[in-house]
Scaffold this active site. Sequence first.
Site, PDB file in Angstrom:
ATOM      1  N   ARG A 151     -11.664 -41.601  -7.803  1.00 15.41           N
ATOM      2  CA  ARG A 151     -10.914 -42.647  -7.125  1.00 15.41           C
ATOM      3  C   ARG A 151      -9.798 -42.115  -6.237  1.00 15.41           C
ATOM      4  NH1 ARG A 151     -12.932 -44.915 -11.255  1.00 15.41           N
ATOM      5  NH2 ARG A 151     -12.369 -42.948 -12.195  1.00 15.41           N
ATOM      6  N   THR A 152      -8.969 -41.264  -6.791  1.00 12.57           N
ATOM      7  CA  THR A 152      -7.751 -40.913  -6.071  1.00 12.57           C
ATOM      8  C   THR A 152      -8.085 -40.165  -4.784  1.00 12.57           C
ATOM      9  OG1 THR A 152      -6.582 -40.832  -8.158  1.00 12.57           O
ATOM     10  CG2 THR A 152      -5.475 -39.845  -6.285  1.00 12.57           C
ATOM     11  N   LYS A 210      -8.245 -16.433  -6.324  1.00  6.49           N
ATOM     12  CA  LYS A 210      -8.081 -15.001  -6.019  1.00  6.49           C
ATOM     13  C   LYS A 210      -6.696 -14.525  -6.399  1.00  6.49           C
ATOM     14  CE  LYS A 210     -10.965 -15.062  -1.829  1.00  6.49           C
ATOM     15  NZ  LYS A 210     -10.854 -14.981  -0.350  1.00  6.49           N
ATOM     16  N   ARG A 263      -3.523 -32.689  -5.990  1.00  8.44           N
ATOM     17  CA  ARG A 263      -3.658 -32.911  -7.437  1.00  8.44           C
ATOM     18  C   ARG A 263      -3.888 -31.563  -8.106  1.00  8.44           C
ATOM     19  NH1 ARG A 263      -7.379 -37.121 -10.602  1.00  8.44           N
ATOM     20  NH2 ARG A 263      -5.612 -38.399  -9.956  1.00  8.44           N
ATOM     21  N   HIS A 302       2.120 -39.434 -11.530  1.00 14.91           N
ATOM     22  CA  HIS A 302       1.041 -39.861 -10.625  1.00 14.91           C
ATOM     23  C   HIS A 302       1.574 -41.066  -9.848  1.00 14.91           C
ATOM     24  CE1 HIS A 302      -2.729 -40.682  -8.896  1.00 14.91           C
ATOM     25  NE2 HIS A 302      -3.508 -40.730  -9.954  1.00 14.91           N
TER      26      HIS A 302
HETATM   27  C1  NCD Z   1      -5.785 -41.208 -13.823  1.00 16.97           C
HETATM   28  C2  NCD Z   1      -5.285 -39.784 -13.630  1.00 16.97           C
HETATM   29  O1  NCD Z   1      -5.969 -38.979 -13.013  1.00 16.97           O
HETATM   30  O2  NCD Z   1      -4.213 -39.542 -14.122  1.00 16.97           O
HETATM   31  N1  NCD Z   1      -6.884 -41.527 -13.004  1.00 16.97           N
HETATM   32  C3  NCD Z   1      -6.635 -41.948 -11.726  1.00 16.97           C
HETATM   33  O3  NCD Z   1      -6.076 -41.233 -10.920  1.00 16.97           O
HETATM   34  N2  NCD Z   1      -6.969 -43.207 -11.403  1.00 16.97           N
HETATM   35  C4  NCD Z   1      -6.008 -41.586 -15.240  1.00 16.97           C
HETATM   36  C5  NCD Z   1      -6.908 -40.759 -16.101  1.00 16.97           C
HETATM   37  O4  NCD Z   1      -7.494 -39.763 -15.680  1.00 16.97           O
HETATM   38  O5  NCD Z   1      -7.055 -41.129 -17.265  1.00 16.97           O
END
Ligand code: NCD
Length: 274
Positions: free
Chosen positions: A28-29, A57, A78, A106
């Site tokens: 999703r993100t 590396k 991320r 997040h």
């Molecule tokens: C979340 C995350 O990555 O922290 N997912 C997301 O970005 N929608 C929640 C999760 O992984 O449980």
Amino acid sequence: MENVVKVRGSGIAQHRIMATLFYEPSTRTRLSFETAMLRLGGEIISETGVEFSSITKGERLEDTARIIGGYADIIAIRSNKQGDAAKIAAHAGVPVINAGDGAGEHPTQSLLDAYTINQHFSLGTEKISVAFVGDLRYGRTVHSLTTLLRNFPDISLHFVAPNELQIPDSYFQSGDTKHESLNEVLGKVQVIYNTRIQKERFESPERYEFLKDSYVFNIETVAKMRSDAILLHPLPRLGEIAPEVDELPQAKYFEEAQNGVYVRMALIEWCLGL
Ligand code: NCD
């Protein structure tokens, strides 16, 4: 931005490039960031999976940041380490968005969570009670949403988790409540924010197996919620919400995920000063 998408997007970010650096799993993100940039007419470069990155590396994240900052106008990152996004931001020279840093924060998920809450209740003018359920220790979305919601008056926060997965002290304030039993809050709150037990952060697989089904939402559980309450989840969900719940009026998690595109479009536009 919902309207912009309806008319098939805009060209406001034309000739701008977003780099998405995703060193931890994501569906999703990353895709909603990329969709958001494309809907604004921008372009994407992407690195997914740390195994294909020069970080493997041994390159310092600071160097990666300087390089990517020279290629792209904006970066979404991320990683599995708390503080990585801040490190990139200090060296990239372009706007950097934290798309999740380990068990840290997040923040863009919280923007879309708050946006979704605000579609059903009025943040800032209405009294709203929110229960966070599940893995509140490692769940970074909970850390960020807690912080964001404290900007609004009349929000009460309740934390439901097994003891060892309770909310860290730094996110807890007087007036909040902690519970091990879901039944103590289930019928009282307007928003339930359920979360996945974060398997990847556990040192002991046995402990994960023991805790993973601590709270399960099925039709019977949802029937005990307030009639006006909504059920949110950042997704992915595993066993903590049965698929039978998806069609119930309280289930808002798919809308929530969809809102990620609109909110990220707005954020990108703002970050780029467009
Ligand atoms: C979340 C995350 O990555 O922290 N997912 C997301 O970005 N929608 C929640 C999760 O992984 O449980």
